[in-house]
Motif scaffolding. Structure first.
Motif, PDB file in Angstrom:
ATOM      1  N   ASN A  89     -23.110 -54.296  45.480  1.00  0.00           N
ATOM      2  CA  ASN A  89     -22.116 -54.702  46.471  1.00  0.00           C
ATOM      3  C   ASN A  89     -22.951 -55.846  47.304  1.00  0.00           C
ATOM      4  N   TYR A  90     -22.997 -57.155  46.828  1.00  0.00           N
ATOM      5  CA  TYR A  90     -23.862 -58.126  47.652  1.00  0.00           C
ATOM      6  C   TYR A  90     -23.491 -58.236  48.973  1.00  0.00           C
ATOM      7  N   PRO A  91     -21.968 -58.674  49.287  1.00  0.00           N
ATOM      8  CA  PRO A  91     -21.486 -58.890  50.547  1.00  0.00           C
ATOM      9  C   PRO A  91     -21.801 -57.664  51.688  1.00  0.00           C
ATOM     10  N   ARG A  92     -21.775 -56.506  50.902  1.00  0.00           N
ATOM     11  CA  ARG A  92     -22.252 -55.381  51.834  1.00  0.00           C
ATOM     12  C   ARG A  92     -23.818 -55.107  52.036  1.00  0.00           C
ATOM     13  N   GLN A  93     -24.482 -55.511  51.152  1.00  0.00           N
ATOM     14  CA  GLN A  93     -26.015 -55.791  51.295  1.00  0.00           C
ATOM     15  C   GLN A  93     -26.464 -56.494  52.343  1.00  0.00           C
ATOM     16  N   ARG A  98     -28.546 -58.166  57.793  1.00  0.00           N
ATOM     17  CA  ARG A  98     -28.086 -58.705  59.249  1.00  0.00           C
ATOM     18  C   ARG A  98     -27.995 -57.707  60.376  1.00  0.00           C
ATOM     19  N   GLN A  99     -27.401 -56.567  60.133  1.00  0.00           N
ATOM     20  CA  GLN A  99     -27.285 -55.547  61.012  1.00  0.00           C
ATOM     21  C   GLN A  99     -28.734 -54.680  61.464  1.00  0.00           C
ATOM     22  N   ALA A 100     -29.369 -54.555  60.451  1.00  0.00           N
ATOM     23  CA  ALA A 100     -30.492 -53.929  60.445  1.00  0.00           C
ATOM     24  C   ALA A 100     -31.723 -54.617  61.433  1.00  0.00           C
ATOM     25  N   GLY A 101     -31.584 -55.789  61.368  1.00  0.00           N
ATOM     26  CA  GLY A 101     -32.540 -56.597  62.479  1.00  0.00           C
ATOM     27  C   GLY A 101     -33.899 -56.315  61.787  1.00  0.00           C
ATOM     28  N   GLU A 102     -34.817 -55.725  62.749  1.00  0.00           N
ATOM     29  CA  GLU A 102     -36.268 -55.616  62.461  1.00  0.00           C
ATOM     30  C   GLU A 102     -36.385 -54.372  61.715  1.00  0.00           C
ATOM     31  N   ARG A 103     -35.447 -53.448  61.743  1.00  0.00           N
ATOM     32  CA  ARG A 103     -35.572 -52.179  60.730  1.00  0.00           C
ATOM     33  C   ARG A 103     -35.639 -52.476  59.462  1.00  0.00           C
ATOM     34  N   SER A 104     -36.311 -51.504  58.633  1.00  0.00           N
ATOM     35  CA  SER A 104     -36.524 -51.834  57.160  1.00  0.00           C
ATOM     36  C   SER A 104     -35.306 -50.983  56.787  1.00  0.00           C
ATOM     37  N   ILE A 105     -34.585 -51.557  55.491  1.00  0.00           N
ATOM     38  CA  ILE A 105     -33.363 -50.891  55.037  1.00  0.00           C
ATOM     39  C   ILE A 105     -33.429 -50.994  53.440  1.00  0.00           C
ATOM     40  N   ASN A 106     -33.133 -50.142  52.557  1.00  0.00           N
ATOM     41  CA  ASN A 106     -33.122 -49.923  51.307  1.00  0.00           C
ATOM     42  C   ASN A 106     -31.795 -50.471  50.523  1.00  0.00           C
ATOM     43  N   TYR A 108     -30.935 -51.163  47.910  1.00  0.00           N
ATOM     44  CA  TYR A 108     -30.329 -50.644  46.848  1.00  0.00           C
ATOM     45  C   TYR A 108     -30.290 -48.918  46.647  1.00  0.00           C
ATOM     46  N   ASP A 109     -29.744 -48.870  47.759  1.00  0.00           N
ATOM     47  CA  ASP A 109     -29.502 -47.248  48.215  1.00  0.00           C
ATOM     48  C   ASP A 109     -27.857 -46.979  47.440  1.00  0.00           C
ATOM     49  N   ASP A 110     -27.568 -45.811  47.013  1.00  0.00           N
ATOM     50  CA  ASP A 110     -26.183 -45.615  46.305  1.00  0.00           C
ATOM     51  C   ASP A 110     -25.258 -46.328  47.138  1.00  0.00           C
ATOM     52  N   GLU A 111     -25.244 -46.348  48.281  1.00  0.00           N
ATOM     53  CA  GLU A 111     -24.008 -46.772  49.323  1.00  0.00           C
ATOM     54  C   GLU A 111     -23.590 -48.443  48.745  1.00  0.00           C
TER      55      GLU A 111
END
Length: 293
Positions: A89-93, A98-106, A108-111
């Motif tokens: 889901n590219y739009p959601r990724q 953008r919402q994560a900012g400086e935080r790391s985010i996966n 490729y998680d199930d969501e």
């Protein structure tokens, strides 16, 4: 290689035939045997036949008998692995980044993973039945891709690794034989050809599916449909059309139409092609001769 667990309560083709009957599907000995062997051997079941003979309904009934959810992959010209396996889901990724900012985010998680029918079947092989419907409508490239899936029951997601079924999924493939399937695909399956049922069995099906139809009417409609199938029609009526024609005519009769007129007026649920209707123009009364209450 994953194996399939024993199907509880179905220890013979006869037991499966009875179970299918309880699921409102009247199977003959050949279909019950092929389906039983596919289940017992852990192999896909390939059902081939003309449109409307009950191939998809057989898959639904088998799934119901097993108490499983039916996952349906409808094939079409140009279908690719993304439509069958998964998509991101590219739009959601992008929104999550953008919402994560400086935080790391996966990302490729199930969501963010959109599972398509084949991946769903691998994830839940013990509670689902995978129906690959009208495989003959796909192209040779997709059929070749399907060979690997049916051999190993696993897929590779580059960002996640390999997803492997813990046991063999129940898989049913159907084909209208608009083109020949590759021999390698046939070798991986238990094969059964479903033809039009004989008159007695088709009348049984009408009575089972349409409780408002009288026995004599069902038998007469089946005879008329049999005569239609002997005509050089582009789209001869299938079993579903037989049931619908009997139901529709009975409904018109209950509204006051005489029997011959009721069946003539309801012909649009049996024949759904203008060329076929024009071809039979003037001869339809011969086809429905003998239909009565």
């Amino acid at each position: 290689m994953p194996v399939r667990k024993t199907i509880v309560g179905i220890d013979s083709p006869e037991a499966l035939e009875r179970a299918l009957g309880s699921a409102q599907y009247i199977a003959d000995e050949g279909l019950a045997t092929a389906a039983y062997l596919a289940l017992a051997l852990g192999k896909p079941l390939l059902l081939e036949g003309a449109p409307g003979v009950g191939k998809t309904e057989a898959a639904k009934a088998i799934s119901a008998v097993l108490g499983r959810a039916l996952i349906r992959l409808q094939c079409f010209e140009g279908i690719d692995s993304a439509a069958a396996l998964y998509e991101w889901n590219y739009p959601r990724q992008m929104l999550a980044i953008r919402q994560a900012g400086e935080r790391s985010i996966n990302i490729y998680d199930d969501e963010f993973l959109i599972a398509r029918p084949m991946l769903e079947a691998l994830r839940h092989p013990e509670t689902s039945t995978l129906l690959i419907d009208e495989i003959d409508r796909s192209d040779h490239e997709f059929e070749a891709f399907l060979l690997e899936f049916l051999s190993d029951f696993q897929i590779s997601i580059p960002e996640r690794g390999t997803v492997r079924a813990l046991e063999r999924p129940v898989v049913v493939l159907t084909s209208n034989r608009t083109r020949e399937l590759h021999e390698a695909l046939r070798r991986r399956c238990v094969y059964h050809w479903i033809g039009y049922p004989d008159a007695a069995r088709e009348a049984q099906i009408v009575m089972m599916r349409a409780s408002s139809v009288a026995q004599a009417t069902a038998e007469a409609v089946v005879g008329a449909v049999g005569r239609l199938r002997q005509e050089p029609l582009s789209k001869p009526p299938g079993v579903a059309e037989t049931v619908e024609w009997a139901e529709a005519a009975t409904l018109l009769h209950q509204g006051g139409a005489t029997w011959p007129a009721a069946f003539r007026r309801a012909i649009g649920v049996a024949l759904k092609d203008q060329d076929d209707l024009m071809f039979l123009q003037g001869r339809l009364d011969q086809v429905i001769t003998g239909i009565a209450a």
